[in-house]
Scaffold this motif. Structure first.
Motif, PDB file in Angstrom:
ATOM      1  N   LEU A  85       0.784  -1.146   0.272  1.00 39.44           N
ATOM      2  CA  LEU A  85       0.507   0.451   0.324  1.00 39.44           C
ATOM      3  C   LEU A  85       1.139   0.844   0.025  1.00 39.44           C
ATOM      4  N   VAL A  86       0.328   2.178  -0.281  1.00 37.59           N
ATOM      5  CA  VAL A  86       0.980   3.115  -0.528  1.00 37.59           C
ATOM      6  C   VAL A  86       1.390   3.299   1.269  1.00 37.59           C
ATOM      7  N   ARG A  87       3.311   4.258   1.491  1.00 35.95           N
ATOM      8  CA  ARG A  87       2.759   3.870   3.420  1.00 35.95           C
ATOM      9  C   ARG A  87       2.226   5.188   3.784  1.00 35.95           C
ATOM     10  N   PRO A  88       1.261   4.782   4.734  1.00 38.11           N
ATOM     11  CA  PRO A  88       0.420   5.076   5.527  1.00 38.11           C
ATOM     12  C   PRO A  88       1.265   7.129   5.686  1.00 38.11           C
ATOM     13  N   ALA A  89       2.274   6.274   6.235  1.00 37.35           N
ATOM     14  CA  ALA A  89       2.901   8.396   6.899  1.00 37.35           C
ATOM     15  C   ALA A  89       3.365   9.477   5.174  1.00 37.35           C
ATOM     16  N   LEU A  90       3.338   8.696   3.867  1.00 37.89           N
ATOM     17  CA  LEU A  90       3.037  10.211   3.103  1.00 37.89           C
ATOM     18  C   LEU A  90       1.788  10.483   3.139  1.00 37.89           C
ATOM     19  N   MET A  91       0.931  10.026   4.055  1.00 38.37           N
ATOM     20  CA  MET A  91      -0.475  11.039   3.217  1.00 38.37           C
ATOM     21  C   MET A  91      -0.662  11.949   4.732  1.00 38.37           C
ATOM     22  N   ILE A  92       0.321  11.868   5.288  1.00 41.89           N
ATOM     23  CA  ILE A  92      -0.093  13.013   6.471  1.00 41.89           C
ATOM     24  C   ILE A  92      -0.340  14.337   6.151  1.00 41.89           C
ATOM     25  N   ALA A  93       0.887  14.775   5.365  1.00 42.45           N
ATOM     26  CA  ALA A  93       1.467  15.601   4.269  1.00 42.45           C
ATOM     27  C   ALA A  93       0.152  16.846   3.749  1.00 42.45           C
ATOM     28  N   PRO A  94      -0.164  15.315   2.837  1.00 37.87           N
ATOM     29  CA  PRO A  94      -1.595  15.713   2.233  1.00 37.87           C
ATOM     30  C   PRO A  94      -2.768  16.432   2.782  1.00 37.87           C
ATOM     31  N   VAL A  95      -2.607  15.529   4.067  1.00 40.74           N
ATOM     32  CA  VAL A  95      -3.936  15.558   4.636  1.00 40.74           C
ATOM     33  C   VAL A  95      -4.185  16.754   5.022  1.00 40.74           C
ATOM     34  N   VAL A  96      -2.952  17.519   6.138  1.00 38.37           N
ATOM     35  CA  VAL A  96      -3.256  18.909   6.689  1.00 38.37           C
ATOM     36  C   VAL A  96      -2.696  19.545   5.722  1.00 38.37           C
ATOM     37  N   LEU A  97      -2.198  19.674   4.589  1.00 41.48           N
ATOM     38  CA  LEU A  97      -1.760  20.180   3.893  1.00 41.48           C
ATOM     39  C   LEU A  97      -3.421  20.402   2.822  1.00 41.48           C
ATOM     40  N   TYR A  98      -4.100  19.941   2.891  1.00 38.36           N
ATOM     41  CA  TYR A  98      -5.771  19.888   2.613  1.00 38.36           C
ATOM     42  C   TYR A  98      -6.458  20.513   2.676  1.00 38.36           C
TER      43      TYR A  98
END
Length: 600
Positions: free
Chosen positions: A183-196
């Motif tokens: 899967l896409v590494r979950p940690a890489l989702m943090i920045a897009p979510v915060v910046l969203y």
């Protein structure tokens, strides 16, 4: 209609502008019935090429290559790979956020250039619209260097997550022992979510353009949920989108959407088939029973019933039938080329229907009851339905996109009426990377009179919808010199001022008007706006405002939706009944002084 030659309205180009506005609306609305916008076939062909090459081929090639799930042409190998699903969602968000997916190109009113988005949002000094005034550190309406950096960081974070290889996941291995792509590494989702979120708090335009109401929850699921919970949560999300859209189509508005949408479809060339959607063309072009059937059986019923079947069905063939129905549903919408042109969104949802419900059906342990905790299920459902419920009872508080009212016809909308020559002032707006659309058309070689008639087709389109009759009624009541004014559809005009619109009147309400006025300085009476809010689900009226850009709100009132939908688009019997609830003192006198000066 030829490949390079469109079906232009059969009017005298040089004298058309001399006709009364209502007569112009009648002629252009009747033309729309059979030809829609009348665009040359090369325009929809351009969109097909863009979607096929950039979105489908480009997205699947990169997603499969970076995940080790390729080759991209072997669809049977990767269609149900979870990491490919995640990356196609990320790819869609990226293209939406750049501005080359929905609300792109000539059909959306972007002629030259055909892209808004990044040209506005990566440029300091352009207008930004904060969603809530009480949020600290968001004051002002000017895009700063910080806003640009937040936006570019958002794009970079999406691209990073998209291009990164899949990582092993214990929850995925437990569910799919043979999976090797991860899967896409979950940690890489943090920045897009915060910046969203940060981009959205500073400028709701970026958030809505990136379709945060639908994709932000998906990215959160990717970041925090184990695999089975992630799949079930994604099913809940897509079903809330479908059902919310279906519920919003209940009522009198949606029938007025289907008919002009079908008329604009280049995939339905038969005039007789288009005319079937109107009662008695050319005398009566209100929606027919055929349009009503398409709206409330082909639309409302499909969007409410089918998702419930898909969510709970454990029967292979029933599930397959539901998936096929939703794929056809989204492909049909794509074929009509709606004016917001959400083609990528519809293609993605067609794929998600297959991936989620055929790839991971409820009978294989991916049903609502298979989440790790019933409290998690309940919490997710509550969170997902919160804004749709609030937005339908209080549409003034929630954009129609988080309210899940896409395509419903129950939209906040507006018309702009400029005194002669006043529209040109918008071209002096500083830092704006585009000009007015009528000038964009002229830059493409359109003669001025042809460019003007092309723009007036958009107000005829608006008149064919329920709120259009009300908006034109307010204009007719308030502006004695209306026939001499330049009337524009605000959704299109907004596109050229902030780089995006998706039919959301909240992007061109008083905040935008004030921001433009502060930079341009219209005189009283030069720019009059009539703006209406969506109909609350528990009311039978819509609330409108009349705004003078120089004076602010000068009138408020309501109209009954039933009065609007029973009239012809060009209002041959005159304005519908309006209930004026408030007027600004001395505003009528000020307005009269200006309009008398313009009267013949």
């Amino acid at each position: 209609m030829g490949f390079r030659t469109g079906d232009f309205p059969p009017v005298d180009v040089e004298t058309f502008h001399e006709k009364p506005l209502q007569e112009r609306l009648r002629l252009l609305a009747l033309h729309w019935v059979e030809y829609g916008f009348g665009t040359p076939k090369m325009i929809p062909a351009t969109y097909v090429v863009k979607v096929a090459l950039l979105y489908v081929l480009g997205g699947t090639a990169l997603a499969t290559w970076t995940s080790g799930a390729g080759p991209f042409w072997d669809v049977t190998h990767w269609w149900n790979e979870p990491v490919v699903y995640q990356k196609l969602v990320l790819w869609t968000v990226l293209l939406e956020a750049v501005g080359v997916a929905g609300s792109w190109g000539p059909i959306a009113g972007k002629f030259k250039p055909m892209t808004g988005g990044i040209l506005f949002w990566a440029r300091p000094g352009t207008i930004r619209l904060r969603p809530w005034k009480r949020v600290p550190f968001t004051a002002g309406d000017r895009r700063t260097v910080v806003d640009v950096l937040l936006y570019l960081a958002f794009l970079a974070s999406l691209l990073t997550a998209f291009l990164s290889p899949g990582a092993p996941s214990s929850s995925l291995t437990e569910a799919l022992p043979d999976n090797t792509t991860g899967l896409v590494r979950p940690a890489l989702m943090i920045a897009p979510v915060v910046l969203y979120v940060l981009n959205g708090l500073r400028d709701k335009t970026v958030f809505l353009a990136a379709r945060g109401e639908q994709y932000l929850p998906a990215l959160v699921f990717f970041a925090v949920l184990p695999f089975t919970d992630m799949i079930v949560a994604a099913k809940l999300l897509i079903c809330v989108v479908w059902i919310g859209a279906g519920v919003s189509k209940l009522g009198p508005h949606f029938g007025n959407v289907v008919a002009p949408m079908v008329s604009n479809s280049p995939c339905i060339p038969a005039k007789w088939l288009k005319r079937l959607h109107y009662r008695d063309f050319p005398q009566d072009i209100r929606p027919s029973k055929v349009a009503g059937f398409m709206a409330h059986v082909g639309g409302t019923t499909v969007e409410i019933v089918t998702p419930l079947v898909l969510l709970f069905s454990t029967n292979r063939w029933l599930t397959l039938a539901g998936v096929v129905l939703m794929v056809v549903f989204h492909l049909f919408i794509t074929s009509t080329f709606p004016l917001a042109v959400p083609l990528e969104w519809n293609i993605l949802f067609a794929y998600l229907s297959v991936f989620l419900f055929l790839g991971f059906p409820a009978r294989d342990g991916y049903g609502v009851g298979d989440m790790s905790s019933p409290w998690l299920t309940a919490g997710l459902v509550a969170a997902l339905v919160f804004f749709p419920v609030l937005g339908n009872f209080r549409p003034d508080l929630v954009s129609f996109l988080p309210s899940m009212r896409q395509y419903a016809g129950n939209w906040a909308s507006a018309l702009w009426a400029f005194a002669p020559g006043a529209e040109e002032k918008l071209n002096s707006l500083p830092h704006r990377p585009t000009k007015n659309q009528v000038d964009q058309l002229q830059a493409m070689g359109y003669p001025p009179a042809v460019a003007e008639i092309t723009m007036q087709q958009t107000i005829a389109w608006r008149s064919m919808h329920s709120q259009g009759r009300g908006l034109f009624s307010v204009l007719l009541k308030n502006l004695p010199d209306l026939d001499r004014r330049t009337v524009r559809e605000a959704e299109f005009g907004c596109n050229s001022l902030i780089g995006f619109n998706f039919g959301d009147g909240h992007l061109h309400h008083l905040d935008l008007i004030n921001a433009v006025q502060a930079r341009v300085g219209f005189a009283p009476g030069e720019w009059i706006i009539v703006w209406v809010e969506s109909q609350p689900v528990h009311r039978d009226t819509q609330h409108y405002q009349v705004i003078d850009a120089a004076l602010g709100v000068i009138e408020r009132g309501t109209w009954k939706v039933t009065d609007a939908v029973r009239e012809q688009p060009w209002l041959p019997r005159g304005p519908i009944p309006l209930d004026v609830t408030w007027t600004r003192e001395k505003a009528p006198a000020a307005r009269l002084e200006v309009t008398e000066g313009l009267a013949p």
